[in-house]
Write a protein that holds these residues in place. Sequence first.
Motif, short mmCIF file in Angstrom:
data_model
loop_
_atom_site.label_atom_id
_atom_site.label_comp_id
_atom_site.label_asym_id
_atom_site.label_seq_id
_atom_site.Cartn_x
_atom_site.Cartn_y
_atom_site.Cartn_z
N ARG A 160 0.06 -8.75 -6.30
CA ARG A 160 -0.19 -9.87 -5.45
C ARG A 160 0.49 -11.33 -5.65
NH1 ARG A 160 -1.51 -7.53 -1.89
NH2 ARG A 160 -0.36 -9.18 -0.71
N LEU A 161 0.87 -11.11 -6.87
CA LEU A 161 1.64 -12.60 -7.31
C LEU A 161 3.03 -12.42 -6.69
CD1 LEU A 161 0.55 -12.97 -11.00
CD2 LEU A 161 0.09 -14.38 -9.19
N VAL A 162 3.58 -11.35 -6.83
CA VAL A 162 4.97 -10.97 -6.21
C VAL A 162 4.82 -11.27 -4.84
CG1 VAL A 162 6.82 -9.40 -5.83
CG2 VAL A 162 5.69 -9.72 -8.03
N ASP A 163 3.91 -10.61 -4.16
CA ASP A 163 3.81 -10.75 -2.73
C ASP A 163 3.50 -12.19 -2.19
OD1 ASP A 163 4.04 -9.49 -0.43
OD2 ASP A 163 2.58 -8.15 -0.30
N ASP A 164 2.30 -12.60 -2.84
CA ASP A 164 1.79 -13.76 -2.20
C ASP A 164 2.42 -15.31 -2.48
OD1 ASP A 164 -0.10 -11.68 -1.37
OD2 ASP A 164 -1.75 -12.73 -2.63
N HIS A 165 3.15 -15.02 -3.86
CA HIS A 165 3.82 -16.23 -4.14
C HIS A 165 5.30 -15.99 -4.29
CE1 HIS A 165 5.49 -19.86 -5.96
NE2 HIS A 165 5.80 -19.28 -7.02
N LEU A 166 5.68 -15.09 -5.20
CA LEU A 166 7.20 -14.83 -5.26
C LEU A 166 7.76 -14.89 -3.84
CD1 LEU A 166 6.21 -14.72 -8.03
CD2 LEU A 166 8.23 -12.98 -8.49
N TYR A 167 7.26 -13.77 -2.97
CA TYR A 167 7.84 -13.54 -1.81
C TYR A 167 7.34 -14.69 -0.67
CZ TYR A 167 9.84 -11.86 2.55
OH TYR A 167 10.51 -11.92 3.49
N LEU B 89 -3.16 -22.92 1.58
CA LEU B 89 -2.35 -22.98 2.94
C LEU B 89 -2.25 -21.65 3.35
CD1 LEU B 89 0.33 -25.26 1.87
CD2 LEU B 89 -1.50 -25.88 3.26
N GLY B 90 -2.07 -21.26 4.57
CA GLY B 90 -2.01 -20.06 5.25
C GLY B 90 -0.79 -19.53 4.84
N ASN B 91 -0.80 -18.06 4.66
CA ASN B 91 0.39 -17.29 4.72
C ASN B 91 1.11 -17.49 3.10
OD1 ASN B 91 0.64 -15.66 7.08
ND2 ASN B 91 0.73 -17.74 8.13
N GLY B 92 0.65 -17.55 2.20
CA GLY B 92 1.13 -17.84 0.87
C GLY B 92 0.25 -18.33 -0.10
N ALA B 93 0.56 -18.36 -1.13
CA ALA B 93 -0.06 -18.80 -2.60
C ALA B 93 0.56 -20.32 -2.70
CB ALA B 93 0.13 -18.01 -3.66
N ALA C 289 -8.39 -10.63 -10.93
CA ALA C 289 -7.62 -10.42 -9.57
C ALA C 289 -7.38 -11.76 -9.08
CB ALA C 289 -8.83 -9.96 -8.51
N PHE C 290 -6.30 -11.83 -8.20
CA PHE C 290 -5.49 -12.57 -7.47
C PHE C 290 -5.24 -12.38 -6.16
CE2 PHE C 290 -1.91 -15.09 -6.00
CZ PHE C 290 -2.03 -16.55 -6.26
N ALA C 291 -5.31 -13.61 -5.10
CA ALA C 291 -4.92 -12.91 -3.74
C ALA C 291 -4.54 -14.56 -3.23
CB ALA C 291 -5.94 -12.39 -2.82
N GLY C 292 -3.50 -14.45 -2.21
CA GLY C 292 -3.07 -15.83 -1.80
C GLY C 292 -2.26 -15.55 -0.49
N TRP C 293 -2.85 -14.63 0.33
CA TRP C 293 -1.85 -14.24 1.47
C TRP C 293 -2.25 -14.28 2.90
CZ3 TRP C 293 -3.05 -9.32 4.36
CH2 TRP C 293 -4.00 -8.73 3.79
#
Length: 492
Positions: free
Chosen positions: A407-414, A342-346, A365-369
């Motif tokens: 990235r985990l904090v930014d993309d999922h936790l937040y 989905l857009g804008n988050g993990a 590496a991980f990304a989902g943003w």
Amino acid sequence: MIRLALVPLDDRPVCRVLPAMVAAVAGAAVDTPPAALLPAGRRPGDPDRLADWLRSTSAEAAVVALETLGHGGLIASRLHHEPVPVVLDRWAALRDVAGPVHAATVVQRTPDADDAGEEPDYWATYGRALHAYSADLHRLLDGAGARPSTDVPAPVRQDFLRRRQRNHVLNQVALSLAAEGVLDTLVVGADDTAPAAVGTAEWRWLRAWTGWLELGDRVLAHPGADEIGAVLVARTLTSAAGHRPRVAIACAEPDGLRRVARYEPVPIGAGVASQAAAAGADLVDGAAAEAVLVVHAPQPVDADWATAPPVDTDPAPVARTAALVRRLLADGHTVALADCALGNGADPRLVADLAADGALARLAAFAGWNTAGNTLGSALATLVAYQVGRAHGTLDPAAARRLLAHRLVDDHLYMSYARPRLRRERGTDPTRHDHVPAAETPAVTARIVELLDRRWRELRPVPGLAAPRSVSLPWQRTYEIDFALEETGGQP
């Protein structure tokens, strides 16, 4: 390794900080201009002084956002009326850089929202109508639609198209600079677009000219914008080390790479191929690969973690993607994960699944943003830096672990956990950018810290690190945050 000079799109962390974090994974360093020269929100940077800074740099290579050097930032390029010759005078600084220059330009977006937060003021009234008008113009160009009719007043239509025409001329000049050799690399990003849009037509024209000029893989065009700085840093690292990582792409969904993600005009497989080339990687079959990028495919639902957060996500594709990641890790592969569901988050289900047995912490590496292009580019950039550092003997495992956790904090936790909850509590309209008054900022950021800490304690995804104890709002809105992770002293 190497020291690079970076002129970012603006001062947001994904544009200014992420490229430096990617470089650090391979043991390299990034210099950025003084903060006062960079754009922040609707405040433009100082393009003339940025040109002077670029001319004076002693770095061995440069990564440059042409919108910032020419206009003072990405948003400034949408708002200002500066004529083409003024912008070209600033771009002349590119000829004075001693080392190679890797640059990026962006095809101007046409967002589907009545929101003028990052657009001309008339977007608050006519944003959605302009988006529809733009799509009709494209269809008419392709012979697939009738002459557009719209309620958008003629002065607004004319201003909208004059701005686009100017920026399209500048993008053509950028192609000329690449053909001339002033630019060693040019990435043409398609920012927040759709299959039918004036921007998509412009982008395809630029791609056609790239082929006609026979520029090969020196000019790449794909969906994305904010991640391009990190991608070009990775490309610079491959050139400096003389090593192009061999990367395989894996997806648990049979048709996953043929799907078109929200905000993008082409199938995700086309985007990942161009992103890999831009980052300096060679795509190969699994047997020949030294690393694997797993793509969690776009899901066929009308949901988005910023504008329309879902109650839950589909467990079936999550289970298939998680199983694929675990199988690759068990076989000894170096694995990165690009979560494009989905857009804008993990995807919260996927993060929780992989965190449960420590598989998440074993990723390179991980990304989902934000958009799929943002996600794919930053995941590939990190994976390339990881492999370059490994091959060159400069890999910094601690820097890689911090970037993974960041990235985990930014993309999922937040993005997919704290932000939807915060916005519901505040009664924020998720379809528009909000504004957090200075008087409310301490309470808002304290609530964000509380939510991040709660979710980190539930998942404990990366040993040795903890959720941030403080955060800030770079543009005084809830869309993004800035933070620094806390070291706990535990073993990685």
